[in-house]
Design a protein around this motif. Structure first.
Motif, short mmCIF file in Angstrom:
data_model
loop_
_atom_site.label_atom_id
_atom_site.label_comp_id
_atom_site.label_asym_id
_atom_site.label_seq_id
_atom_site.Cartn_x
_atom_site.Cartn_y
_atom_site.Cartn_z
N LYS A 1 0.83 -1.21 0.00
CA LYS A 1 0.00 0.00 0.00
C LYS A 1 0.86 1.26 0.00
O LYS A 1 1.94 1.29 0.63
CB LYS A 1 -0.91 0.02 1.24
CG LYS A 1 -1.92 -1.12 1.28
CD LYS A 1 -2.77 -1.05 2.54
CE LYS A 1 -3.77 -2.21 2.60
NZ LYS A 1 -4.58 -2.15 3.85
N PRO A 2 0.42 2.31 -0.67
CA PRO A 2 1.12 3.59 -0.56
C PRO A 2 0.98 4.14 0.85
O PRO A 2 0.03 3.82 1.57
CB PRO A 2 0.41 4.48 -1.59
CG PRO A 2 -0.93 3.86 -1.77
CD PRO A 2 -0.75 2.39 -1.56
N VAL A 3 1.93 4.98 1.26
CA VAL A 3 1.97 5.47 2.64
C VAL A 3 1.95 7.00 2.66
O VAL A 3 2.73 7.64 1.94
CB VAL A 3 3.24 4.95 3.36
CG1 VAL A 3 3.36 5.57 4.75
CG2 VAL A 3 3.21 3.43 3.46
N ASN A 4 1.09 7.55 3.50
CA ASN A 4 1.08 8.98 3.80
C ASN A 4 1.57 9.18 5.23
O ASN A 4 1.14 8.47 6.15
CB ASN A 4 -0.33 9.56 3.69
CG ASN A 4 -0.93 9.42 2.31
OD1 ASN A 4 -0.24 9.60 1.31
ND2 ASN A 4 -2.21 9.07 2.25
N VAL A 5 2.48 10.12 5.43
CA VAL A 5 2.97 10.47 6.76
C VAL A 5 2.52 11.89 7.05
O VAL A 5 2.94 12.83 6.36
CB VAL A 5 4.50 10.35 6.87
CG1 VAL A 5 4.97 10.78 8.26
CG2 VAL A 5 4.94 8.92 6.56
N LYS B 1 -8.41 15.43 2.07
CA LYS B 1 -7.60 15.59 0.86
C LYS B 1 -6.40 14.63 0.81
O LYS B 1 -5.56 14.73 -0.08
CB LYS B 1 -7.10 17.04 0.78
CG LYS B 1 -8.25 18.06 0.75
CD LYS B 1 -7.75 19.49 0.84
CE LYS B 1 -8.91 20.48 0.91
NZ LYS B 1 -8.46 21.87 1.07
N LEU B 2 -6.32 13.74 1.81
CA LEU B 2 -5.22 12.77 1.81
C LEU B 2 -5.35 11.80 0.65
O LEU B 2 -6.46 11.41 0.26
CB LEU B 2 -5.21 11.98 3.12
CG LEU B 2 -4.90 12.75 4.40
CD1 LEU B 2 -5.06 11.83 5.61
CD2 LEU B 2 -3.49 13.33 4.37
N LYS B 3 -4.20 11.39 0.12
CA LYS B 3 -4.21 10.34 -0.91
C LYS B 3 -4.65 9.02 -0.28
O LYS B 3 -4.45 8.79 0.91
CB LYS B 3 -2.81 10.16 -1.50
CG LYS B 3 -2.28 11.34 -2.30
CD LYS B 3 -0.88 11.01 -2.82
CE LYS B 3 -0.30 12.11 -3.68
NZ LYS B 3 1.06 11.75 -4.16
N PRO B 4 -5.23 8.11 -1.05
CA PRO B 4 -5.56 6.79 -0.53
C PRO B 4 -4.28 6.05 -0.11
O PRO B 4 -3.24 6.20 -0.73
CB PRO B 4 -6.24 6.08 -1.71
CG PRO B 4 -6.65 7.18 -2.63
CD PRO B 4 -5.65 8.28 -2.46
N GLY B 5 -4.38 5.26 0.96
CA GLY B 5 -3.24 4.48 1.41
C GLY B 5 -3.19 4.37 2.91
O GLY B 5 -4.14 4.70 3.63
N VAL B 6 -2.06 3.88 3.42
CA VAL B 6 -1.82 3.80 4.86
C VAL B 6 -1.51 5.21 5.36
O VAL B 6 -0.66 5.91 4.76
CB VAL B 6 -0.65 2.85 5.18
CG1 VAL B 6 -0.34 2.85 6.67
CG2 VAL B 6 -0.96 1.46 4.68
N ASN B 7 -2.17 5.65 6.43
CA ASN B 7 -1.99 7.01 6.96
C ASN B 7 -1.34 6.96 8.34
O ASN B 7 -1.93 6.44 9.29
CB ASN B 7 -3.33 7.72 7.03
CG ASN B 7 -3.94 7.95 5.67
OD1 ASN B 7 -3.43 8.73 4.87
ND2 ASN B 7 -5.03 7.22 5.36
#
Length: 634
Positions: free
Chosen positions: A96-100, A183-189
């Motif tokens: 999964k893509p990751v947002n920090v 507005k976060l991208k889809p993925g692990v947050n």
């Protein structure tokens, strides 16, 4: 005329006063970023072998300032804990893509560090609008950062690059925050709050946690202070006063002072919660190879200060997905508790790691660290003019008038030996030891000989020193614990019974590791013999002191590997025959008004009382605390 329905002049003045107060508090909170970022820059400058590649803090701190070794290592484990946890979460969901999302990011260049290492993540830096405006201006002056993050597409915050977003948002404005989360991208947050929510009222902070938990695949990492031994414990008092004086009080820690409080707090919003203090992170997240590299960065002999700091900070991970810590927390058993008869003495010396002994009915103290390493000698807390004093030193011993070793700066061990003539107030230098020693123990085994055990040195040693003939004899000892290298342990010897005891101590300097054992020892034809009596988690201390008192053993102070030492267990009594440990509770009147910090201290028996003398530590970047002196009947 109709009466006015608006606020009265008095109410308007109150509204304006409240507005200015809140604005001032926000400015003070933002000011904590300045001190923190300078300390992190200090780490980056000298910890390059164990930091992410490149120098990213320099873009926000043009002129670096070197901090003390304890502060450097403290900030390193803070940063490394966050980085390591992010990577573990990312590795737990590799597809999964990751947002920090860094809440209260300040000038921290964490996104640029991790992007430069090739991590495929998108970073959202969020903080006060004024602060992120300054950060934006600094980024625009750095070609290195702009090349890394790429072009700004606009439309979101101050910067909207493919892998980096910079957003101005006062976190107390909850509706704006909720809108930004959409507005976060889809993925692990992964939400990060490195001490940033600690300054908010807990109701405001908890709303941020609650909104963050509603985001799909949400993980929350928070680093905050705790008060494991209460507000009156010396380090806690110093820390709370420090932030209070800066007008940036730690509001959340007042509501959530203990680990179990923090767990309950996050369980309101997340299914799974795990938490460790920073010293547990040092042990569980950092491998031995990295610890070796850290040990090589700069001379370091401040383990007590580092561990004490670490035990007041936790990293908590909350999630509705999977947990990432691999080691369970250590559980400790309860003990019987007896209230101590302990009284603070009127006279104390502001000295860390001096050496003390009783000669001719008076208590003498030598050396130690005040503002500098001292050469002074004190008699019953009064400075004494002496002839030919030893050079300034700390971490040495003073046994029945014989002073042994110690150190100047970390790693510079002394091997000189002195005899003190109390009647003439004169020092006489004797023959040196074969090796320099520091953080050792020295006990009289008869009227002529002192047994010098372990400590830090260029090589391990156990020396039987005859101060009459001024000769040294190296002793051998085979054991699961190498007594020639164990350091900062409790030790006492009964000359009449010719039996001594050793408890706790540092068995590995790099990691470090502590012994949790109590040993009985004796000399047989000048050979060191020993037997393990018992082991207990309460013994897993360094820098503790041990005295035999009224046929029992009393363990005083130090740093425990697994827990903060507080009102109930900073002093414990051990029955050797019954193999029983009893807590000695500090009475409330003493704990609240004269809270002990029994580190770098000395203990002697005088007038049939246990005398706890001197000691103290530097409490991270909050300042020094010195230990009062006490008299104990038990």
């Amino acid at each position: 005329m109709p009466k006015s329905t608006g606020p009265s002049p008095q109410e308007l003045r109150k509204i304006e006063k409240d507005r200015r107060r809140k604005q001032y508090e926000d400015i003070q909170v933002q000011g904590t970023n300045n001190s923190s970022i300078v300390s992190k820059r200090s780490v980056e400058m000298i910890y390059q072998s164990v930091c992410p590649p490149g120098e990213w803090f320099k873009h926000f701190v043009p002129k670096g300032k070197r901090r003390s070794p304890a502060i450097n290592r403290g900030y390193w484990i803070r940063m490394e804990s966050i980085r390591s946890m992010i990577i573990r979460i990312m590795e737990s969901e590799p597809q999964k893509p990751v947002n920090v999302i860094n809440l209260g990011c300040g000038y921290d260049p964490l996104p640029f560090q991790m992007l430069s290492m090739g991590h495929n993540m998108t970073f959202y830096d969020i903080d006060y609008p004024d602060l992120v405006k300054n950060k934006h201006d600094m980024i625009l002056k750095s070609k290195e950062i702009q090349d890394l993050v790429g072009p700004d597409a606009g439309g979101l915050g101050l910067m909207n690059c493919d892998k980096y977003k910079l957003i101005g948002c006062d976190l107390k404005n909850h509706e704006v925050y909720k809108d930004q989360m959409k507005k976060l991208k889809p993925g692990v947050n992964i939400f990060i709050a490195e001490v940033s929510l600690a300054y908010m009222h807990f109701t405001d902070a908890n709303k941020i946690i609650g909104y963050s938990s509603e985001v799909p695949n949400s993980h929350f990492l928070i680093l905050e202070q705790i008060l494991p031994a209460g507000t009156k414990e010396a380090f806690a008092t110093k820390m709370l006063n420090h932030f209070s004086k800066l007008r940036s009080s730690l509001k959340c820690v007042e509501e959530y002072p203990l680990i179990e409080h923090q767990i309950s707090r996050f369980q309101q919003y997340y299914k799974h919660v795990e938490v460790k203090n920073l010293f547990e992170n040092w042990n569980d997240l950092i491998d031995e190879t990295t610890k070796q590299k850290v040990d090589e960065v700069e001379s370091f002999d401040e383990w007590e200060e580092f561990i004490l700091f670490c035990q007041h900070y936790v990293v908590l991970h909350a999630t509705n997905d999977s947990l990432v810590y691999k080691q369970p927390n250590v559980s400790l058993q309860s003990r019987p508790v007896v209230e101590l008869n302990i009284k603070p003495d009127t006279k104390s010396l502001d000295l860390k790691y001096p050496a003390s002994c009783v000669v001719g009915g008076s208590i003498y103290v030598n050396g130690g660290l005040g503002q500098t390493r001292s050469i002074k000698t004190y008699k019953d807390s009064e400075e004494l003019e002496t002839l030919d004093p030893p050079s300034g030193r700390m971490c040495h011993t003073f046994t029945d008038g014989i002073l042994v070793g110690g150190r100047t700066q970390p790693g510079s061990f002394l091997k000189d030996v002195y005899r003190f003539n109390a009647k003439e107030a004169k020092w006489s230098r004797l023959e040196d030891l074969p090796v320099g020693v520091s953080r050792h123990s020295a006990v009289s085994v008869d009227t002529e000989r002192i047994l010098i055990i372990g400590g830090q040195s260029q090589k391990g040693s156990m020396i039987l020193y005859n101060h009459k003939t001024q000769t040294s004899k190296l002793l051998q000892c085979s054991s699961e614990i190498d007594f020639s290298t164990i350091a900062s342990f409790g030790c006492d010897f009964d000359v009449d019974q010719q039996v001594g005891y050793i408890i706790g101590g540092q068995t590995n300097k790099q990691s470090p590791r502590f012994s949790n054992k109590l040993f009985k020892f004796w000399l047989e034809n000048d050979e060191f013999k020993h037997k393990m009596v018992m082991e207990d988690a309460e013994f897993e201390r360094m820098d503790c002191k041990l005295v035999k008192y009224n046929e029992t053993l009393v363990v005083v102070g130090g740093i425990n590997y697994n827990q903060i030492l507080g009102q109930d267990n900073i002093i414990v009594k051990v029955s050797v025959c019954g193999k029983k440990v009893v807590y000695g509770r500090i009475p409330d009147r003493v704990w609240k008004n004269h809270s002990p910090l029994m580190i770098g201290h000395n203990v002697v028996i005088h007038d049939n009382q246990i005398k706890v003398l001197n000691g103290g530590v530097v409490c991270y970047s909050f300042g020094s605390v010195y230990n009062p002196s006490y008299s104990i009947d038990w």
